[in-house]
Design a protein around this motif. Structure first.
Motif, PDB file in Angstrom:
ATOM      1  N   PHE A   1      16.349  13.616  -9.898  1.00 45.58           N
ATOM      2  CA  PHE A   1      16.729  13.716 -11.248  1.00 45.58           C
ATOM      3  C   PHE A   1      17.510  15.244 -11.231  1.00 45.58           C
ATOM      4  CE2 PHE A   1      12.903  11.788 -12.988  1.00 45.58           C
ATOM      5  CZ  PHE A   1      13.531  10.804 -13.803  1.00 45.58           C
ATOM      6  N   PHE A   2      17.517  16.130 -10.418  1.00 45.82           N
ATOM      7  CA  PHE A   2      18.203  17.024 -10.133  1.00 45.82           C
ATOM      8  C   PHE A   2      19.472  17.034  -9.617  1.00 45.82           C
ATOM      9  CE2 PHE A   2      14.223  19.998 -11.095  1.00 45.82           C
ATOM     10  CZ  PHE A   2      14.349  19.567 -12.219  1.00 45.82           C
ATOM     11  N   ALA A   3      19.806  15.828  -8.843  1.00 46.80           N
ATOM     12  CA  ALA A   3      21.116  15.627  -8.160  1.00 46.80           C
ATOM     13  C   ALA A   3      22.054  15.746  -8.735  1.00 46.80           C
ATOM     14  CB  ALA A   3      20.926  13.920  -7.796  1.00 46.80           C
ATOM     15  N   ASP A   4      23.202  16.399  -8.296  1.00 52.94           N
ATOM     16  CA  ASP A   4      24.598  16.607  -9.050  1.00 52.94           C
ATOM     17  C   ASP A   4      25.632  16.293  -7.999  1.00 52.94           C
ATOM     18  OD1 ASP A   4      25.848  17.759 -11.335  1.00 52.94           O
ATOM     19  OD2 ASP A   4      25.842  19.620 -10.374  1.00 52.94           O
ATOM     20  N   GLN A   5      25.938  15.290  -7.853  1.00 47.97           N
ATOM     21  CA  GLN A   5      26.962  15.017  -6.709  1.00 47.97           C
ATOM     22  C   GLN A   5      27.879  14.006  -7.147  1.00 47.97           C
ATOM     23  OE1 GLN A   5      23.412  15.487  -5.222  1.00 47.97           O
ATOM     24  NE2 GLN A   5      24.425  17.204  -5.194  1.00 47.97           N
ATOM     25  N   GLN A   6      29.025  13.990  -6.657  1.00 51.65           N
ATOM     26  CA  GLN A   6      30.029  13.122  -6.836  1.00 51.65           C
ATOM     27  C   GLN A   6      29.652  11.777  -6.368  1.00 51.65           C
ATOM     28  OE1 GLN A   6      32.694  13.448  -8.736  1.00 51.65           O
ATOM     29  NE2 GLN A   6      34.144  11.888  -8.253  1.00 51.65           N
TER      30      GLN A   6
ATOM     31  N   GLY B   1       0.834  -1.137  -0.013  1.00 54.09           N
ATOM     32  CA  GLY B   1       0.046  -0.023   0.014  1.00 54.09           C
ATOM     33  C   GLY B   1       0.765   1.241   0.037  1.00 54.09           C
ATOM     34  N   GLY B   2       0.137   2.304  -0.284  1.00 52.61           N
ATOM     35  CA  GLY B   2       0.907   3.714  -0.250  1.00 52.61           C
ATOM     36  C   GLY B   2       1.451   4.225  -1.432  1.00 52.61           C
ATOM     37  N   ALA B   3       2.163   5.044  -1.744  1.00 53.77           N
ATOM     38  CA  ALA B   3       2.785   5.607  -3.008  1.00 53.77           C
ATOM     39  C   ALA B   3       4.222   6.029  -2.486  1.00 53.77           C
ATOM     40  CB  ALA B   3       1.990   6.915  -3.284  1.00 53.77           C
ATOM     41  N   TRP B   4       5.106   5.962  -3.399  1.00 50.77           N
ATOM     42  CA  TRP B   4       6.539   6.299  -3.233  1.00 50.77           C
ATOM     43  C   TRP B   4       7.405   6.415  -4.192  1.00 50.77           C
ATOM     44  CZ3 TRP B   4       4.407   1.308  -2.549  1.00 50.77           C
ATOM     45  CH2 TRP B   4       4.753   0.485  -3.436  1.00 50.77           C
ATOM     46  N   MET B   5       8.592   6.964  -4.162  1.00 50.19           N
ATOM     47  CA  MET B   5       9.623   7.142  -5.154  1.00 50.19           C
ATOM     48  C   MET B   5      10.860   6.525  -4.751  1.00 50.19           C
ATOM     49  SD  MET B   5      12.646   9.206  -4.801  1.00 50.19           S
ATOM     50  CE  MET B   5      14.064   9.634  -6.254  1.00 50.19           C
ATOM     51  N   SER B   6      11.565   5.742  -5.667  1.00 51.54           N
ATOM     52  CA  SER B   6      13.041   5.182  -5.526  1.00 51.54           C
ATOM     53  C   SER B   6      13.643   5.290  -6.931  1.00 51.54           C
ATOM     54  CB  SER B   6      12.811   4.060  -4.878  1.00 51.54           C
ATOM     55  OG  SER B   6      14.222   3.674  -4.287  1.00 51.54           O
ATOM     56  N   ASN B   7      15.106   4.654  -6.775  1.00 55.63           N
ATOM     57  CA  ASN B   7      15.876   4.663  -7.899  1.00 55.63           C
ATOM     58  C   ASN B   7      16.138   3.285  -8.385  1.00 55.63           C
ATOM     59  OD1 ASN B   7      16.096   7.300  -6.373  1.00 55.63           O
ATOM     60  ND2 ASN B   7      17.670   7.795  -8.226  1.00 55.63           N
ATOM     61  N   PHE B   8      16.249   2.972  -9.686  1.00 51.43           N
ATOM     62  CA  PHE B   8      16.675   1.820 -10.065  1.00 51.43           C
ATOM     63  C   PHE B   8      18.231   2.291 -10.340  1.00 51.43           C
ATOM     64  CE2 PHE B   8      12.643   0.841 -12.354  1.00 51.43           C
ATOM     65  CZ  PHE B   8      12.398  -0.292 -11.518  1.00 51.43           C
ATOM     66  N   VAL B   9      18.694   3.234 -10.565  1.00 54.61           N
ATOM     67  CA  VAL B   9      20.112   3.806 -10.880  1.00 54.61           C
ATOM     68  C   VAL B   9      20.201   5.327  -9.998  1.00 54.61           C
ATOM     69  CG1 VAL B   9      21.955   4.552 -12.364  1.00 54.61           C
ATOM     70  CG2 VAL B   9      20.268   2.654 -13.025  1.00 54.61           C
ATOM     71  N   THR B  10      21.031   5.315  -9.292  1.00 53.80           N
ATOM     72  CA  THR B  10      21.304   6.653  -8.531  1.00 53.80           C
ATOM     73  C   THR B  10      22.188   7.498  -9.280  1.00 53.80           C
ATOM     74  OG1 THR B  10      20.812   5.629  -6.346  1.00 53.80           O
ATOM     75  CG2 THR B  10      21.696   7.950  -6.321  1.00 53.80           C
ATOM     76  N   GLN B  11      22.019   8.893  -9.527  1.00 54.51           N
ATOM     77  CA  GLN B  11      22.874   9.869  -9.947  1.00 54.51           C
ATOM     78  C   GLN B  11      24.119   9.902  -9.121  1.00 54.51           C
ATOM     79  OE1 GLN B  11      24.101  12.749  -8.521  1.00 54.51           O
ATOM     80  NE2 GLN B  11      25.212  13.279 -10.033  1.00 54.51           N
ATOM     81  N   SER B  12      25.262   9.867  -9.973  1.00 58.55           N
ATOM     82  CA  SER B  12      26.563  10.069  -9.093  1.00 58.55           C
ATOM     83  C   SER B  12      27.435  10.468 -10.343  1.00 58.55           C
ATOM     84  CB  SER B  12      27.110   9.119  -8.331  1.00 58.55           C
ATOM     85  OG  SER B  12      27.752   7.996  -9.141  1.00 58.55           O
ATOM     86  N   LYS B  13      28.423  11.293 -10.225  1.00 62.45           N
ATOM     87  CA  LYS B  13      29.507  11.600 -11.157  1.00 62.45           C
ATOM     88  C   LYS B  13      30.870  10.592 -10.801  1.00 62.45           C
ATOM     89  CE  LYS B  13      28.816  16.566 -10.796  1.00 62.45           C
ATOM     90  NZ  LYS B  13      29.214  17.951 -10.434  1.00 62.45           N
ATOM     91  N   LEU B  14      30.758   9.888  -9.715  1.00 59.02           N
ATOM     92  CA  LEU B  14      31.707   8.686  -9.415  1.00 59.02           C
ATOM     93  C   LEU B  14      31.598   7.721 -10.462  1.00 59.02           C
ATOM     94  CD1 LEU B  14      34.094   7.867  -7.666  1.00 59.02           C
ATOM     95  CD2 LEU B  14      32.171   6.501  -6.290  1.00 59.02           C
ATOM     96  N   TYR B  15      30.433   7.352 -10.774  1.00 58.32           N
ATOM     97  CA  TYR B  15      30.128   6.227 -11.846  1.00 58.32           C
ATOM     98  C   TYR B  15      29.658   6.702 -13.213  1.00 58.32           C
ATOM     99  CZ  TYR B  15      30.713   3.157  -7.535  1.00 58.32           C
ATOM    100  OH  TYR B  15      30.973   2.633  -6.465  1.00 58.32           O
ATOM    101  N   ASP B  16      29.514   8.023 -13.368  1.00 60.44           N
ATOM    102  CA  ASP B  16      29.218   8.535 -14.335  1.00 60.44           C
ATOM    103  C   ASP B  16      27.626   8.179 -14.689  1.00 60.44           C
ATOM    104  OD1 ASP B  16      29.192  10.226 -16.865  1.00 60.44           O
ATOM    105  OD2 ASP B  16      30.047   8.662 -17.822  1.00 60.44           O
ATOM    106  N   LYS B  17      26.915   8.174 -13.603  1.00 55.70           N
ATOM    107  CA  LYS B  17      25.494   7.593 -13.910  1.00 55.70           C
ATOM    108  C   LYS B  17      24.515   8.648 -13.555  1.00 55.70           C
ATOM    109  CE  LYS B  17      26.425   3.196 -13.906  1.00 55.70           C
ATOM    110  NZ  LYS B  17      26.284   2.328 -14.709  1.00 55.70           N
ATOM    111  N   LYS B  18      23.524   8.610 -14.605  1.00 54.02           N
ATOM    112  CA  LYS B  18      22.394   9.610 -14.817  1.00 54.02           C
ATOM    113  C   LYS B  18      21.388   8.708 -13.816  1.00 54.02           C
ATOM    114  CE  LYS B  18      23.639  12.305 -18.848  1.00 54.02           C
ATOM    115  NZ  LYS B  18      23.952  13.456 -17.995  1.00 54.02           N
TER     116      LYS B  18
END
Length: 709
Positions: free
Chosen positions: A507-512, A451-468
């Motif tokens: 989506f707007f995350a801009d972290q290393q 139940g409920g509603a939520w958000m999560s990531n399949f892939v997390t943004q990081s410059k360390l891994y060059d991931k969007k």
């Protein structure tokens, strides 16, 4: 939250088998090495953005992939601990940050499915792995040698020449180790491990039991007259071939949406009581589970040197200490319950006018409350639903607001595989055309979804891994009958805007570093971006773009818009009181001392509401009863449900700034993105907000929005 997320999904605590579990290792290793070369979870996906390839992933892949991820992390930790070189940021902190990369990738997929589309196999894996994950986390955060290296770096941090984000990562790990119990004696660490392992098992058991309770609690009616008041379309969607009747599923809240429409009082009572008692006195009773969870959490807190679990849990939040949370409650309870009492009198009067000779009960509130709303504001929910077709709300409302504020554009992708055929996928682009990430939308309720509603990531943004980022939103909207339009209530529209606010934060995350990226912030800040995004649902320019009649395409009339706005403070006494009641229950459960034995969970709940005067309006029950309060007993919001109210203060204060500075403009959106939404957990959250706002947040805009001032 909203009843969400609410929620954001719990980051499950990792663990590894210790030597006492060696007899289980052989079977684990067999599973781990099975079909390693063919396991799609163990290699980087070749799909855009590294999105999971659900056409290849099978249930049988998860356990070996999870075990392999754990083994890889164990080996990485051993390398750090056994290094002969003196600790540096690179060989200790950065190595620790990288140690769980494979495990994170597998878990992101595994827990998306166990939340949104589970099955018996996944539940069995989850049950088996829960204590192993707990042990793995303890093996890291209670590792004396590893903590010594982190502590050495922390003590000399000013001499390391680190950039601001790297310094923040070091400080975060040091704090995490201390909070987790790294300073305990060897004997106390062993005790803590037993607590953590047992808690992991109990939390998993609670979630599994509650899912069964929600599903088995569904009510079947075989007489159509019992469901008088429901439209033919709704009836069609509830048809149950097995019983040749109509099955009403339970949502994981106390009140159920259909109670607003059902004419038959006995039917309303039956549905309400099925929801209220779903996990109390049934085969899926959770009272003993939640009592043991609360007692163990209190004992864990005492072991770590705190008076109660809330004091331990609130260390890195904006609230800091339980007293500040209770001060927030105390400032709201009198006004909320007073307004709820006035609302109850209005509803009781309506009952009498309609010929009812009974006192208002919880199952009557929404039904007669809707009548009051029609009289006071001439607004009928059925008048506005035809203007809120689900996909139109998403594309021409939620996405349109993001375009106007942040310059984003969206393209539906039908070539990206999903875990269920109801899931929609969109690619996001920046204003200049640069790719930003992928978004999955999974909106309809089903038995395999919690139940409920939520958000999560399949892939997390990081410059360390060059991931969007690859992000998903999950909701539980009733699925329409085949061929019927999916029409939303206004509350459901707000939920869609809310959850996408979480998505924007990601989506707007801009972290290393992924540990600091996006939504990796305190609970009482993480709901701010999501609640703030709800404001655009009624913003004139946005509303007129998406509120289109699903048959005619006609724009919603201004008269209806005015009615929606005018009724904005309707029922706010009820809404705030049920929220406060749930928030208070959470804090009462988590401020007990280690010596407290809870023999009767129901009696504890009743006393918790009485002593805080949240039972004075008996027709207003808590939004969540303790027995199905998944936020705090099955997810990451223990001693944290108050955060919805805390961040409500922030979001009304923030919208007040927008109102005074030109409203919905690209400039204002970019400023919020640059100064808040893109910063992740790289700055103290109070400072981040104050720098953007120009002042401390004020509670007055929240009280005004609630009609309490």
């Amino acid at each position: 939250m909203k009843n969400v997320c609410s929620m954001l999904m719990l980051t499950v605590l990792f663990t590894a088998c210790n030597d006492s579990k060696s007899k289980n290792k052989a079977s684990d290793m067999d599973a781990m090495t099975q079909n390693m070369t063919e396991n799609p979870l163990l290699v980087e996906s070749t799909l855009p953005y590294g999105a999971p390839n659900f056409t290849q992933i099978k249930n049988s892949h998860f356990k070996p992939a999870l075990l392999q991820g754990m083994e890889a992390q164990q080996q990485a930790i051993a390398k750090i601990v056994n290094a002969s070189e003196a600790p540096t940021f690179e060989n200790t902190v950065l190595a620790l940050e990288k140690s769980g990369a494979l495990l994170d990738r597998v878990e992101n997929v595994f827990y998306s499915l166990t939340g949104a589309h589970t099955n018996d196999t996944l539940q069995a894996i989850q049950e088996e792995m829960a204590p192993k994950f707990s042990e793995q986390r303890d093996a890291i955060y209670l590792n004396e040698k590893l903590f010594d290296r982190i502590k050495t770096l922390h003590e000399t941090r000013e001499t390391l020449g680190l950039d601001a984000e790297s310094l923040k990562l070091l400080e975060k790990y040091f704090e995490d180790f201390e909070i987790a119990g790294a300073n305990l004696s060897a004997a106390d660490k062993e005790t803590l491990k037993t607590y953590n392992s047992r808690l992991a098992t109990l939390i998993n058991t609670f979630n599994k039991t509650l899912l069964e309770a929600n599903n088995s609690g569904a009510i079947v009616f075989t007489k159509k007259e019992d469901l008088a008041g429901l439209s033919e379309g709704v009836l069609k969607s509830l048809e149950d071939p097995a019983s040749k009747g109509w099955k009403i599923p339970l949502l994981n809240t106390t009140q159920q949406p259909l109670l607003q429409s059902l004419d038959n009082r006995a039917t309303r009572e039956k549905i309400f009581k099925a929801a209220w008692n779903r996990a109390d006195g049934t085969a899926q009773d959770t009272k003993a589970i939640i009592a043991e969870i609360a007692e163990l959490r209190a004992q864990k807190a005492a072991l770590l040197g705190f008076d109660n679990y809330a004091s331990w849990s609130l260390q890195n939040t904006m609230a800091k200490i339980p007293e500040n949370v209770f001060n927030l409650f105390n400032g709201l309870i009198p006004a909320a319950t007073a307004k709820a009492a006035v609302e109850a009198k209005e509803i009781q009067k309506m009952i009498r006018q309609k010929g009812g000779d009974f006192s208002l009960e919880p199952w009557d509130w929404n039904y007669y409350g809707e009548m009051v709303r029609k009289v006071k504001y001439d607004l009928d929910e059925n008048q506005i639903k035809p203007y809120f077709e689900m996909k139109t709300v998403l594309e021409k409302g939620v996405f349109y607001a993001a375009e106007k504020l942040y310059g984003l554009t969206f393209k539906e992708r039908t070539d990206i595989p999903t875990y269920h055929d109801e899931v929609l996928v969109y690619e996001l682009f920046e204003e200049n055309g640069d790719a930003l990430g992928l978004f999955y939308a999974d909106f309809f309720a089903r038995p395999s979804k919690r139940g409920g509603a939520w958000m999560s990531n399949f892939v997390t943004q990081s410059k360390l891994y060059d991931k969007k980022p690859v992000i998903y939103n999950v909701c539980n909207y009733p699925k329409p009958a085949e061929g019927e339009a999916a029409l939303l209530t206004y509350d459901e529209v707000e939920t869609m805007f809310h959850e996408f606010g979480h998505a924007l934060h990601g989506f707007f995350a801009d972290q290393q570093y992924p540990s600091l990226s996006g939504t990796s912030v305190a609970r009482d800040f993480v709901e701010f971006p999501s609640q703030f995004n709800e404001n655009w649902a009624l913003y004139p320019e946005i509303l007129k773009n998406y509120a289109l009649h699903y048959k005619t395409g006609e724009q919603i009339p201004q008269a209806l818009i005015d009615k929606i706005k005018n009724s904005g403070t309707f029922n706010q006494g009820y809404s705030l009181t049920e929220n406060l009641a749930a928030s208070n229950l959470d804090m009462q459960w988590h401020t007990i001392g280690a010596d407290k034995k809870i023999d009767d969970a129901n009696a504890f709940e009743k006393e918790a509401l009485r002593k805080t005067a949240l039972d004075v309006v008996s027709a207003v029950p808590p939004r969540y009863r303790s027995t199905y309060f998944s936020h705090v007993f099955g997810s990451g919001y223990a001693a944290g449900y108050y955060s919805y109210l805390w961040t409500e203060m922030l979001h009304h204060d923030a919208y007040n700034w927008f109102e005074n500075n030109g409203g919905l403009t690209r400039e204002n959106g970019q400023r919020l993105r640059d100064m808040v939404l893109s910063r992740g957990n790289t700055l103290p959250l109070e400072e981040m907000y104050k720098e953007w706002r120009g002042s401390e947040p004020k509670i007055e805009p929240m009280l005004k929005a609630r009609g309490l001032k």
